[in-house]
Design an enzyme around this catalytic site. Structure first.
Site, mmCIF file in Angstrom:
data_model
loop_
_atom_site.group_PDB
_atom_site.id
_atom_site.type_symbol
_atom_site.label_atom_id
_atom_site.label_comp_id
_atom_site.label_asym_id
_atom_site.label_seq_id
_atom_site.Cartn_x
_atom_site.Cartn_y
_atom_site.Cartn_z
ATOM 1 N N CYS A 144 -13.011 -29.643 92.919
ATOM 2 C CA CYS A 144 -12.139 -29.855 92.822
ATOM 3 C C CYS A 144 -11.858 -29.422 91.439
ATOM 4 O O CYS A 144 -11.303 -28.778 91.374
ATOM 5 C CB CYS A 144 -12.593 -32.359 92.935
ATOM 6 S SG CYS A 144 -10.599 -32.267 92.328
ATOM 7 N N HIS A 145 -12.627 -30.253 90.022
ATOM 8 C CA HIS A 145 -12.246 -29.975 88.886
ATOM 9 C C HIS A 145 -13.252 -28.875 88.784
ATOM 10 O O HIS A 145 -13.694 -28.534 87.522
ATOM 11 C CB HIS A 145 -12.463 -31.455 87.829
ATOM 12 C CG HIS A 145 -10.963 -32.397 88.300
ATOM 13 N ND1 HIS A 145 -10.400 -32.548 88.658
ATOM 14 C CD2 HIS A 145 -9.544 -31.188 86.591
ATOM 15 C CE1 HIS A 145 -9.106 -33.140 88.743
ATOM 16 N NE2 HIS A 145 -8.655 -31.973 87.395
ATOM 17 N N GLY A 146 -14.541 -29.363 89.139
ATOM 18 C CA GLY A 146 -15.701 -28.816 89.457
ATOM 19 C C GLY A 146 -15.536 -27.241 88.635
ATOM 20 O O GLY A 146 -16.925 -26.691 87.904
ATOM 21 N N TRP A 172 -14.232 -25.978 86.386
ATOM 22 C CA TRP A 172 -13.971 -25.190 85.050
ATOM 23 C C TRP A 172 -15.310 -25.279 84.947
ATOM 24 O O TRP A 172 -15.421 -24.673 83.273
ATOM 25 C CB TRP A 172 -13.691 -26.847 84.631
ATOM 26 C CG TRP A 172 -12.251 -27.094 83.670
ATOM 27 C CD1 TRP A 172 -10.934 -26.196 83.504
ATOM 28 C CD2 TRP A 172 -11.585 -28.527 83.639
ATOM 29 N NE1 TRP A 172 -10.077 -26.399 83.705
ATOM 30 C CE2 TRP A 172 -10.441 -27.926 83.874
ATOM 31 C CE3 TRP A 172 -12.173 -29.969 83.888
ATOM 32 C CZ2 TRP A 172 -9.849 -29.035 82.916
ATOM 33 C CZ3 TRP A 172 -11.249 -30.410 83.103
ATOM 34 C CH2 TRP A 172 -10.069 -30.133 83.028
ATOM 35 N N LEU A 212 -5.873 -27.008 87.864
ATOM 36 C CA LEU A 212 -7.356 -25.164 87.811
ATOM 37 C C LEU A 212 -6.815 -24.924 87.879
ATOM 38 O O LEU A 212 -7.464 -23.575 87.161
ATOM 39 C CB LEU A 212 -8.466 -26.587 88.011
ATOM 40 C CG LEU A 212 -9.797 -27.299 86.777
ATOM 41 C CD1 LEU A 212 -8.728 -28.799 87.198
ATOM 42 C CD2 LEU A 212 -10.977 -27.579 87.868
#
Length: 186
Positions: free
Chosen positions: A111-113, A115, A134
């Site tokens: 997911c947003h990991g 980043w 992202l």
């Protein structure tokens, strides 16, 4: 090669992790026989985000600064919008991800990991996926972005969202069994 029952896996997170993106990998990896530790910036329990509001806390085993890359076969980075945005500001978290990558160990982000992977400067030239918001960040950091439930590039695993958790966890188990991955510097 490492059998999953002999594997030690580290999950790093902080307040605002997406509940299922920490709990499902933690619980499924433990059910498969792995030892799984959760680390937070201060070693204290962390509060989840459960779809649209704050959820329950997750117990933590240690502080990120106390986690030693040599003690683990893999590192897992759950998403949620808040969690990875905060983790990428923590030098100890970013360095730990760099260390895992340099050592050829399994690095998994959902997911947003990713980043945190961008901040660790380990995405250039690698095929990856993430939550749609992202993908421009990944491209700007030099990744080759695709839209698939799970993508693996030299032992770095990425997935898009909670719907991909079964494939994400299965790929972590598969990659741990394969063992260390030789990889070019990002």
């Amino acid at each position: 090669m490492t059998d999953i029952t002999d594997a030690k896996i580290l999950i790093i997170a902080t307040d605002g992790f997406e509940k299922v993106e920490l709990e499902v990998p933690r619980d499924k990896l433990r059910a498969a026989g792995a030892t799984v530790h959760v680390a937070s910036p201060d070693g204290e329990a962390i509060k989840s985000w459960d779809e649209t509001d704050w959820g329950p806390k997750a117990d933590v085993d240690l502080a990120i600064s106390d986690a030693k890359m040599d003690d683990y076969h893999a590192i897992v980075l759950p998403g949620g919008q808040i969690n990875p945005d905060v983790l990428r500001t923590k030098p100890e978290a970013v360095q730990l991800v760099k260390d895992f990558t340099t050592a050829g160990k399994i690095v998994a982000a959902i997911c947003h990991g990713p980043w945190v992977l961008i901040e660790a400067e380990v995405v250039r030239g690698r095929e990856m996926t993430s939550y749609p918001s992202l993908r421009t960040d990944l491209r700007n950091a030099g990744a080759k972005v695709v839209d698939r439930e799970v993508v693996t590039d030299q032992g770095i695993i990425t997935s898009r969202n909670p719907d991909d958790l079964d494939a994400f966890v299965a790929k972590i188990i598969e990659e741990v069994r394969e063992g260390r991955h030789e990889r070019d510097a990002a």
